[in-house]
Design a protein around this motif. Structure first.
Motif, PDB file in Angstrom:
ATOM      1  N   TRP A 163       0.834  -1.208   0.000  1.00 57.47           N
ATOM      2  CA  TRP A 163       0.000   0.000   0.000  1.00 57.47           C
ATOM      3  C   TRP A 163       0.869   1.259   0.000  1.00 57.47           C
ATOM      4  N   GLN A 164       2.035   1.181   0.597  1.00 58.69           N
ATOM      5  CA  GLN A 164       2.937   2.330   0.592  1.00 58.69           C
ATOM      6  C   GLN A 164       3.620   2.472  -0.768  1.00 58.69           C
ATOM      7  N   GLU A 165       3.684   1.394  -1.504  1.00 61.81           N
ATOM      8  CA  GLU A 165       4.389   1.399  -2.788  1.00 61.81           C
ATOM      9  C   GLU A 165       3.481   1.745  -3.964  1.00 61.81           C
ATOM     10  N   TYR A 166       2.189   1.877  -3.685  1.00 57.88           N
ATOM     11  CA  TYR A 166       1.265   2.272  -4.745  1.00 57.88           C
ATOM     12  C   TYR A 166       1.510   3.732  -5.118  1.00 57.88           C
ATOM     13  N   TYR A 188       8.100   4.451   6.791  1.00 62.48           N
ATOM     14  CA  TYR A 188       8.743   3.871   5.616  1.00 62.48           C
ATOM     15  C   TYR A 188       9.613   4.911   4.920  1.00 62.48           C
ATOM     16  N   GLU A 189      10.737   4.461   4.426  1.00 65.84           N
ATOM     17  CA  GLU A 189      11.617   5.313   3.631  1.00 65.84           C
ATOM     18  C   GLU A 189      11.402   5.009   2.159  1.00 65.84           C
ATOM     19  N   ARG A 229      11.815   5.783  -6.811  1.00 62.86           N
ATOM     20  CA  ARG A 229      10.566   6.240  -7.420  1.00 62.86           C
ATOM     21  C   ARG A 229      10.566   5.845  -8.885  1.00 62.86           C
ATOM     22  N   HIS A 230       9.559   5.078  -9.266  1.00 61.49           N
ATOM     23  CA  HIS A 230       9.406   4.660 -10.649  1.00 61.49           C
ATOM     24  C   HIS A 230       8.150   5.311 -11.223  1.00 61.49           C
ATOM     25  N   ASP A 231       7.951   5.161 -12.513  1.00 61.83           N
ATOM     26  CA  ASP A 231       6.784   5.771 -13.149  1.00 61.83           C
ATOM     27  C   ASP A 231       5.481   5.212 -12.589  1.00 61.83           C
ATOM     28  N   TYR A 250       6.397   3.017  -6.144  1.00 60.17           N
ATOM     29  CA  TYR A 250       7.511   3.376  -5.280  1.00 60.17           C
ATOM     30  C   TYR A 250       8.171   2.096  -4.775  1.00 60.17           C
ATOM     31  N   GLU A 251       9.399   2.219  -4.348  1.00 63.64           N
ATOM     32  CA  GLU A 251      10.030   1.189  -3.542  1.00 63.64           C
ATOM     33  C   GLU A 251      10.249   1.788  -2.163  1.00 63.64           C
ATOM     34  N   VAL A 252       9.856   1.047  -1.120  1.00 60.62           N
ATOM     35  CA  VAL A 252       9.982   1.560   0.239  1.00 60.62           C
ATOM     36  C   VAL A 252      10.626   0.513   1.136  1.00 60.62           C
TER      37      VAL A 252
END
Length: 269
Positions: free
Chosen positions: A44-47, A78-79, A83-85, A88-90
């Protein structure tokens, strides 16, 4: 006198944080996602929506505790590592790790924005309570108050919550499953091993529990339909020494008065 988060957890610098007010996304309740699968919760944080809303290095995640008004459960810091199109990567940070799933915050947040800046809200975060253990589902409310979404049931089974398992495994019963997308209902009975708990565990595993009609509408491998639409209620419960034929007779009664056979329902017999 209220106790504010800033009184027990000074966070600096605030301008490095975005808040994630995680709420129902019209498919899933984040509270149930958190309870059943921490990796799914991290997703959910990576959406990433169309905009780069997590445009600061840190995310202070809060989960809507939807059983209570204006209540939020701390879901971790989370860090943002990339950042991708499209995502996210966290990575989960150690900040407040001992409070993940335990710290509940009272805060009346009604804005549509899901990812606001931290400095506009942090000062007014009120500590509601700190749970003894990380949240793993609601406490058992009593046999007469059971009304569960499939997601809630799934999280209770995944965590094998003692209060629910011990209570429901000790009784036989008649239950109701409602497909909220159509209004059609299914009446079933539980009288085998582990009583109602054992039967409901089967539903949590595959979404349909082996029922022919339910299998036709909830056969997706990821349980998406069941999670979005099924609700469970206990119509009545009986001691585990009750004869099985009496349970079956009560099941027939409920099918008749709730019209769950034929086009109006999901029972085939």
């Amino acid at each position: 006198m209220p106790l504010f988060l800033r009184d027990i957890w000074p966070i600096e610098p605030l301008r490095e944080y975005k808040i994630h007010f995680a709420r129902w996304n019209k498919h899933n309740q984040p509270l149930d996602v958190f309870a059943r699968d921490r990796q799914e919760w991290q997703n959910w944080q990576e959406y990433k929506p169309g905009r780069n809303e997590f445009n600061r290095p840190l995310i202070f995640s809060l989960i809507q505790f939807y059983h209570e008004t204006d209540s939020w459960l701390f879901g971790g810091v989370y860090e943002v590592t990339a950042r991708h199109d499209d995502r996210y990567e966290v990575a989960l940070r150690g900040n407040g790790e001992e409070m993940i799933g335990r710290l509940k915050i009272h805060y009346a947040y009604r804005d549509r924005t899901t990812r606001p800046v931290m400095e506009r809200h942090y000062e007014n975060f009120e500590v509601q309570e700190i749970l003894k253990e990380p949240y793993s589902g609601r406490s058992f409310p009593g046999f007469d108050e059971i009304d569960l979404s499939f997601e809630e049931l799934e999280s209770l089974v995944c965590n094998n919550r003692d209060d629910w398992r011990i209570s429901l495994a000790s009784v036989k019963g008649i239950y109701l499953i409602t497909d909220t997308s159509t209004g059609r209902r299914y009446v079933g009975s539980a009288y085998g091993d582990q009583g109602v708990w054992g039967r409901w565990c089967q539903y949590a595993e595959n979404g349909h529990g082996g029922n022919v009609q339910l299998r036709q509408i909830a056969q997706d491998a990821d349980l998406a339909y069941a999670r979005a639409n099924f609700r469970f209620a206990l119509l009545e419960h009986r001691l585990d020494r009750t004869p099985d034929d009496m349970i079956i007779a009560r099941e027939t009664y409920w099918k008749r008065i709730l019209f769950t056979r034929g086009a109006q329902g999901l029972n085939r017999n």
